[in-house]
Design an enzyme around this catalytic site. Structure first.
Site, PDB file in Angstrom:
ATOM      1  N   ASP A  68       0.832  -1.209   0.000  1.00  0.00           N
ATOM      2  CA  ASP A  68       0.000   0.000   0.000  1.00  0.00           C
ATOM      3  C   ASP A  68       0.866   1.259   0.000  1.00  0.00           C
ATOM      4  O   ASP A  68       0.490   2.278  -0.578  1.00  0.00           O
ATOM      5  CB  ASP A  68      -0.919   0.007   1.220  1.00  0.00           C
ATOM      6  N   GLY A  69       2.040   1.191   0.658  1.00  0.00           N
ATOM      7  CA  GLY A  69       2.957   2.340   0.685  1.00  0.00           C
ATOM      8  C   GLY A  69       3.389   2.714  -0.726  1.00  0.00           C
ATOM      9  O   GLY A  69       3.457   3.897  -1.079  1.00  0.00           O
ATOM     10  N   ASN A 146      -4.766   8.800   1.735  1.00  0.00           N
ATOM     11  CA  ASN A 146      -5.017   8.202   3.055  1.00  0.00           C
ATOM     12  C   ASN A 146      -5.449   9.241   4.090  1.00  0.00           C
ATOM     13  O   ASN A 146      -6.550   9.186   4.591  1.00  0.00           O
ATOM     14  CB  ASN A 146      -3.747   7.531   3.592  1.00  0.00           C
ATOM     15  N   ASP A 176      -1.988  13.270  21.620  1.00  0.00           N
ATOM     16  CA  ASP A 176      -0.690  13.152  20.939  1.00  0.00           C
ATOM     17  C   ASP A 176      -0.791  13.687  19.514  1.00  0.00           C
ATOM     18  O   ASP A 176       0.224  14.032  18.905  1.00  0.00           O
ATOM     19  CB  ASP A 176      -0.274  11.672  20.843  1.00  0.00           C
ATOM     20  N   THR A 187      -8.405   2.297   6.908  1.00  0.00           N
ATOM     21  CA  THR A 187      -7.786   1.012   7.295  1.00  0.00           C
ATOM     22  C   THR A 187      -6.289   1.179   7.583  1.00  0.00           C
ATOM     23  O   THR A 187      -5.591   0.185   7.801  1.00  0.00           O
ATOM     24  CB  THR A 187      -7.976  -0.034   6.179  1.00  0.00           C
ATOM     25  N   ALA A 188      -5.794   2.422   7.571  1.00  0.00           N
ATOM     26  CA  ALA A 188      -4.366   2.664   7.801  1.00  0.00           C
ATOM     27  C   ALA A 188      -4.169   3.226   9.219  1.00  0.00           C
ATOM     28  O   ALA A 188      -4.620   2.613  10.199  1.00  0.00           O
ATOM     29  CB  ALA A 188      -3.825   3.581   6.699  1.00  0.00           C
ATOM     30  N   TYR A 189      -3.543   4.374   9.355  1.00  0.00           N
ATOM     31  CA  TYR A 189      -3.198   4.924  10.678  1.00  0.00           C
ATOM     32  C   TYR A 189      -4.452   5.141  11.539  1.00  0.00           C
ATOM     33  O   TYR A 189      -4.457   4.866  12.742  1.00  0.00           O
ATOM     34  CB  TYR A 189      -2.451   6.253  10.462  1.00  0.00           C
ATOM     35  N   SER A 190      -5.513   5.632  10.920  1.00  0.00           N
ATOM     36  CA  SER A 190      -6.747   5.910  11.668  1.00  0.00           C
ATOM     37  C   SER A 190      -7.262   4.653  12.387  1.00  0.00           C
ATOM     38  O   SER A 190      -7.701   4.723  13.536  1.00  0.00           O
ATOM     39  CB  SER A 190      -7.805   6.461  10.704  1.00  0.00           C
ATOM     40  N   SER A 192      -5.435   2.160  13.469  1.00  0.00           N
ATOM     41  CA  SER A 192      -4.546   1.893  14.613  1.00  0.00           C
ATOM     42  C   SER A 192      -4.874   2.802  15.798  1.00  0.00           C
ATOM     43  O   SER A 192      -4.654   2.436  16.943  1.00  0.00           O
ATOM     44  CB  SER A 192      -3.080   2.126  14.227  1.00  0.00           C
TER      45      SER A 192
HETATM   46  P1  NAP Z   1       5.122   2.634   6.605  1.00  0.00           P
HETATM   47  O1  NAP Z   1       5.288   3.184   7.991  1.00  0.00           O
HETATM   48  O2  NAP Z   1       6.293   1.987   5.943  1.00  0.00           O
HETATM   49  O3  NAP Z   1       3.899   1.586   6.545  1.00  0.00           O
HETATM   50  C1  NAP Z   1       2.696   1.789   7.198  1.00  0.00           C
HETATM   51  C2  NAP Z   1       1.770   0.581   7.066  1.00  0.00           C
HETATM   52  O4  NAP Z   1       0.474   1.081   6.704  1.00  0.00           O
HETATM   53  C3  NAP Z   1       2.186  -0.439   6.005  1.00  0.00           C
HETATM   54  O5  NAP Z   1       1.935  -1.734   6.525  1.00  0.00           O
HETATM   55  C4  NAP Z   1       1.237  -0.119   4.866  1.00  0.00           C
HETATM   56  O6  NAP Z   1       0.928  -1.236   4.071  1.00  0.00           O
HETATM   57  C5  NAP Z   1      -0.018   0.281   5.624  1.00  0.00           C
HETATM   58  N1  NAP Z   1      -0.974   1.067   4.840  1.00  0.00           N
HETATM   59  C6  NAP Z   1      -0.747   2.182   4.096  1.00  0.00           C
HETATM   60  N2  NAP Z   1      -1.898   2.600   3.536  1.00  0.00           N
HETATM   61  C7  NAP Z   1      -2.867   1.729   3.916  1.00  0.00           C
HETATM   62  C8  NAP Z   1      -4.268   1.638   3.672  1.00  0.00           C
HETATM   63  N3  NAP Z   1      -4.912   2.557   2.937  1.00  0.00           N
HETATM   64  N4  NAP Z   1      -4.945   0.622   4.244  1.00  0.00           N
HETATM   65  C9  NAP Z   1      -4.310  -0.289   5.017  1.00  0.00           C
HETATM   66  N5  NAP Z   1      -2.999  -0.261   5.306  1.00  0.00           N
HETATM   67  C10 NAP Z   1      -2.288   0.743   4.752  1.00  0.00           C
HETATM   68  O7  NAP Z   1       4.628   3.862   5.692  1.00  0.00           O
HETATM   69  P2  NAP Z   1       4.163   3.871   4.183  1.00  0.00           P
HETATM   70  O8  NAP Z   1       4.210   2.459   3.632  1.00  0.00           O
HETATM   71  O9  NAP Z   1       4.840   4.983   3.485  1.00  0.00           O
HETATM   72  O10 NAP Z   1       2.622   4.247   4.388  1.00  0.00           O
HETATM   73  C11 NAP Z   1       2.252   5.506   4.880  1.00  0.00           C
HETATM   74  C12 NAP Z   1       1.026   5.279   5.719  1.00  0.00           C
HETATM   75  O11 NAP Z   1       1.419   4.636   6.921  1.00  0.00           O
HETATM   76  C13 NAP Z   1       0.341   6.520   6.188  1.00  0.00           C
HETATM   77  O12 NAP Z   1      -0.553   7.029   5.221  1.00  0.00           O
HETATM   78  C14 NAP Z   1      -0.360   6.036   7.444  1.00  0.00           C
HETATM   79  O13 NAP Z   1      -1.710   5.693   7.219  1.00  0.00           O
HETATM   80  C15 NAP Z   1       0.365   4.763   7.819  1.00  0.00           C
HETATM   81  N6  NAP Z   1       0.852   4.847   9.196  1.00  0.00           N
HETATM   82  C16 NAP Z   1       0.348   3.949  10.090  1.00  0.00           C
HETATM   83  C17 NAP Z   1       0.718   4.030  11.411  1.00  0.00           C
HETATM   84  C18 NAP Z   1       0.115   3.057  12.397  1.00  0.00           C
HETATM   85  O14 NAP Z   1      -0.687   2.220  11.966  1.00  0.00           O
HETATM   86  N7  NAP Z   1       0.445   3.147  13.664  1.00  0.00           N
HETATM   87  C19 NAP Z   1       1.616   4.999  11.851  1.00  0.00           C
HETATM   88  C20 NAP Z   1       2.128   5.879  10.913  1.00  0.00           C
HETATM   89  C21 NAP Z   1       1.720   5.811   9.574  1.00  0.00           C
HETATM   90  P3  NAP Z   1       2.019  -1.954   3.142  1.00  0.00           P
HETATM   91  O15 NAP Z   1       2.887  -2.726   4.079  1.00  0.00           O
HETATM   92  O16 NAP Z   1       1.151  -2.816   2.264  1.00  0.00           O
HETATM   93  O17 NAP Z   1       2.761  -0.888   2.392  1.00  0.00           O
END
Ligand code: NAP
Length: 289
Positions: A68-69, A146, A176, A187-190, A192
């Site tokens: 997804d990244g 996202n 925070d 399904t991403a950060y939100s 979590s």
């Molecule tokens: P990363 O820190 O390397 O990976 C973040 C994780 O979020 C990866 O497992 C990625 O999936 C997954 N992800 C991204 N978009 C998604 C989506 N729309 N639905 C479900 N999972 C998703 O960063 P990155 O790969 O550059 O991705 C940036 C995204 O990371 C941000 O947009 C944010 O949503 C997310 N993020 C999540 C957290 C958390 O969950 N605590 C914290 C910071 C940021 P893949 O492994 O398939 O790439």
């Protein structure tokens, strides 16, 4: 379809090999293949690359190979002309990467025949203001697939924020940080941070606090027509602003305001299965627990 761009996760061997196979397969079908020149591939894969502008202007479709990244990165090339994007997963299943490596040839044949549907994904526009003045170049895109987030940096204190919707102040809290997500980003950060999963075809603006210091820490879901403002009242020297995971620091953050609205543009996701989201949801969140 005559020209196809490829964006690959160049840090993953599997993604590189799949990208090379996709490249060769497209070439055999007389398709012009583009790679952006800021995407450095290892020497032995080095394929012709073009400027970001040429890539965005010429590609009739973009294929993202990775997770997804990588798809998020590919989406930035698509916003300009709303170029449709197809996600091929390399390694593990992502929410935006519908095609498995073993089905690539079938997917490309269908793509070239036009046998696919376009799933429209809502995008958000975010503008930062400092002391009431628009910052024209934050160094980050104005458009998010996202989410936008504001968070404290690890060494700083919690942030006080005020949420204003259509000029009405609806809530202030200490946390925070805050996430303003699209349905795709739900399904991403939100997620979590305790936010809801929203079907990506829905059109909503999702506000999710990160570790709020309150007993009631629900997300707030807005309709797509709302104008949302987040006013920062932070005592920190520095907080962090991010768009789809890419970050910049906000110095003296109490002077900032983030205004978020629905974008006039959309992400056109190439899909072969109208129920792919539910299939991936079940596989990632239910069956793997
Ligand atoms: P990363 O820190 O390397 O990976 C973040 C994780 O979020 C990866 O497992 C990625 O999936 C997954 N992800 C991204 N978009 C998604 C989506 N729309 N639905 C479900 N999972 C998703 O960063 P990155 O790969 O550059 O991705 C940036 C995204 O990371 C941000 O947009 C944010 O949503 C997310 N993020 C999540 C957290 C958390 O969950 N605590 C914290 C910071 C940021 P893949 O492994 O398939 O790439």
């Amino acid at each position: 379809m005559k020209v196809i761009g490829i964006i690959s996760n160049n840090e993953k061997q599997e993604a590189l090999e799949i990208s090379k196979a996709v490249y060769d397969y497209l070439k055999q079908r007389n398709i012009e293949v583009l790679l952006p020149n800021e995407d450095v591939m290892p020497e032995r894969y080095s394929l012709k690359s073009v400027s970001q502008k040429e890539f965005s202007d010429k590609a009739d479709a973009i294929i993202s190979v990775g997770g997804d990244g990588t798809f998020l990165r590919a989406s930035k090339y698509s916003f300009r002309n709303q170029t449709p994007v197809l996600g091929i997963n390399a390694g593990h299943l992502g929410f935006l990467t519908e095609v498995d490596p073993e089905n690539i040839e079938q997917a490309i044949n269908d793509l070239l025949k036009g046998s696919y549907s376009i799933e429209k994904r809502m995008l958000l526009e975010g503008r930062l203001y400092k002391d009431g003045k628009l910052i024209r170049n934050t160094g980050l895109p104005d458009t998010a697939l996202n989410e936008f987030t504001i968070t404290r940096s690890t060494i700083e204190k919690v942030i006080k924020m005020e949420i204003v919707v259509n000029d009405i102040s609806i809530k202030s809290f200490v946390a925070d940080g805050i996430i303003i997500a699209t349905p795709t980003g739900s399904t991403a950060y939100s997620l979590s941070a305790g936010g809801p999963v929203v079907e990506p075809k829905a059109e909503t603006i999702i506000i999710t606090p990160i570790c709020p210091h309150t007993l009631f820490s629900r997300s707030i879901i807005l309709g797509p027509d709302k104008v949302l403002e987040v006013r920062l009242n932070s005592r920190n020297e520095k907080d962090i602003f991010s768009v789809d995971g890419k970050t910049v620091a906000l110095s003296r953050p109490s002077q900032y305001l983030l205004r978020v609205t629905r974008s006039k543009k959309q992400l056109n996701l190439i899909s072969f299965n109208p129920n792919a989201f539910f299939k991936i949801f079940k596989e990632k969140f239910i069956e793997r627990i």
